[in-house]
Write a protein that holds these residues in place. Structure first.
Motif, PDB file in Angstrom:
ATOM      1  N   GLU A   1      39.869  43.949  42.258  1.00 27.91           N
ATOM      2  CA  GLU A   1      39.347  45.300  42.085  1.00 27.91           C
ATOM      3  C   GLU A   1      38.359  44.481  43.349  1.00 27.91           C
ATOM      4  OE1 GLU A   1      36.149  46.576  39.490  1.00 27.91           O
ATOM      5  OE2 GLU A   1      37.620  46.274  37.885  1.00 27.91           O
ATOM      6  N   SER A   2      37.663  45.843  44.760  1.00 29.99           N
ATOM      7  CA  SER A   2      37.716  45.213  45.781  1.00 29.99           C
ATOM      8  C   SER A   2      36.957  46.670  45.885  1.00 29.99           C
ATOM      9  CB  SER A   2      38.999  45.526  46.660  1.00 29.99           C
ATOM     10  OG  SER A   2      38.709  45.447  48.171  1.00 29.99           O
ATOM     11  N   VAL A   3      35.597  46.072  46.192  1.00 31.75           N
ATOM     12  CA  VAL A   3      34.492  46.492  46.843  1.00 31.75           C
ATOM     13  C   VAL A   3      33.411  46.303  48.456  1.00 31.75           C
ATOM     14  CG1 VAL A   3      32.315  47.429  46.186  1.00 31.75           C
ATOM     15  CG2 VAL A   3      33.833  47.015  44.167  1.00 31.75           C
TER      16      VAL A   3
ATOM     17  N   TYR B   1      37.442  41.204  43.532  1.00 30.24           N
ATOM     18  CA  TYR B   1      37.740  40.505  42.161  1.00 30.24           C
ATOM     19  C   TYR B   1      38.705  40.286  41.769  1.00 30.24           C
ATOM     20  CZ  TYR B   1      32.470  41.915  43.057  1.00 30.24           C
ATOM     21  OH  TYR B   1      31.259  42.005  43.878  1.00 30.24           O
ATOM     22  N   PHE B   2      38.764  38.886  41.279  1.00 31.78           N
ATOM     23  CA  PHE B   2      39.821  39.030  40.596  1.00 31.78           C
ATOM     24  C   PHE B   2      39.713  37.904  39.043  1.00 31.78           C
ATOM     25  CE2 PHE B   2      43.700  36.397  39.026  1.00 31.78           C
ATOM     26  CZ  PHE B   2      45.116  36.477  39.275  1.00 31.78           C
TER      27      PHE B   2
ATOM     28  N   HIS C   1      35.920  36.353  43.793  1.00 32.50           N
ATOM     29  CA  HIS C   1      35.860  36.162  43.104  1.00 32.50           C
ATOM     30  C   HIS C   1      36.342  35.878  41.908  1.00 32.50           C
ATOM     31  CE1 HIS C   1      30.920  37.314  44.365  1.00 32.50           C
ATOM     32  NE2 HIS C   1      32.000  37.726  45.138  1.00 32.50           N
ATOM     33  N   ILE C   2      36.198  35.046  40.634  1.00 36.76           N
ATOM     34  CA  ILE C   2      37.571  34.143  40.259  1.00 36.76           C
ATOM     35  C   ILE C   2      36.592  34.258  39.110  1.00 36.76           C
ATOM     36  CG2 ILE C   2      39.486  32.468  39.387  1.00 36.76           C
ATOM     37  CD1 ILE C   2      39.649  32.144  42.961  1.00 36.76           C
TER      38      ILE C   2
ATOM     39  N   ILE D   1      36.427  33.123  51.034  1.00 40.16           N
ATOM     40  CA  ILE D   1      35.555  32.293  50.410  1.00 40.16           C
ATOM     41  C   ILE D   1      35.704  32.950  49.667  1.00 40.16           C
ATOM     42  CG2 ILE D   1      33.125  31.388  49.804  1.00 40.16           C
ATOM     43  CD1 ILE D   1      32.241  32.944  53.321  1.00 40.16           C
ATOM     44  N   THR D   2      35.621  32.040  48.182  1.00 42.53           N
ATOM     45  CA  THR D   2      35.749  31.670  46.681  1.00 42.53           C
ATOM     46  C   THR D   2      34.615  31.106  46.162  1.00 42.53           C
ATOM     47  OG1 THR D   2      36.721  29.600  46.439  1.00 42.53           O
ATOM     48  CG2 THR D   2      38.289  31.180  46.740  1.00 42.53           C
ATOM     49  N   CYS D   3      34.689  32.641  44.891  1.00 43.39           N
ATOM     50  CA  CYS D   3      33.724  32.178  44.126  1.00 43.39           C
ATOM     51  C   CYS D   3      33.597  32.292  42.199  1.00 43.39           C
ATOM     52  CB  CYS D   3      32.121  33.448  44.294  1.00 43.39           C
ATOM     53  SG  CYS D   3      31.954  33.253  45.721  1.00 43.39           S
TER      54      CYS D   3
END
Length: 108
Positions: free
Chosen positions: A4-6, A11-12, A53-54, A79-81
């Motif tokens: 999803e993309s916001v 969000y993966f 976001h993972i 940037i990965t979270c």
């Protein structure tokens, strides 16, 4: 949904498989293009980041390497979270440690 993309956040929430990473790669590419186009239209320097976001139990090493290539080639810093789970059965974790800044945050 698996991806999803916001705004500038992606969000993966899925295992790492080729079809699911293809959706992630397409989402990252589209967001990258949109952010660059917005900066050009406003005649401003690009000052945005993409936040990925993972939440994943891991999966295919080769699919993960494909995602790594897309992240590394992004003109917009990614940037990965890590949220929730981040696990692997192989070396898939490597694609989350790219040259761009990484913010690793375990929740739960």
């Amino acid at each position: 949904n698996i991806v999803e993309s916001v705004n500038n956040k992606v969000y993966f929430d899925s295992e790492v498989t080729r079809p699911k990473i293809m959706v992630l790669n397409k989402t990252l590419t589209n967001l990258n293009t949109n952010l660059i186009n917005q900066a050009n239209l406003l005649n401003k320097d690009l000052d945005s980041n993409i936040f990925l976001h993972i939440n994943s139990f891991g999966g295919s090493v080769f699919a993960g390497l494909s995602a790594m290539d897309y992240i590394k080639s992004s003109s917009v810093p990614v940037i990965t979270c890590v949220e929730g789970c981040w696990d692997t059965q192989g070396y898939t974790k490597e694609f989350f440690y790219v040259d761009s800044p990484a913010v690793l945050r375990n929740v739960g």
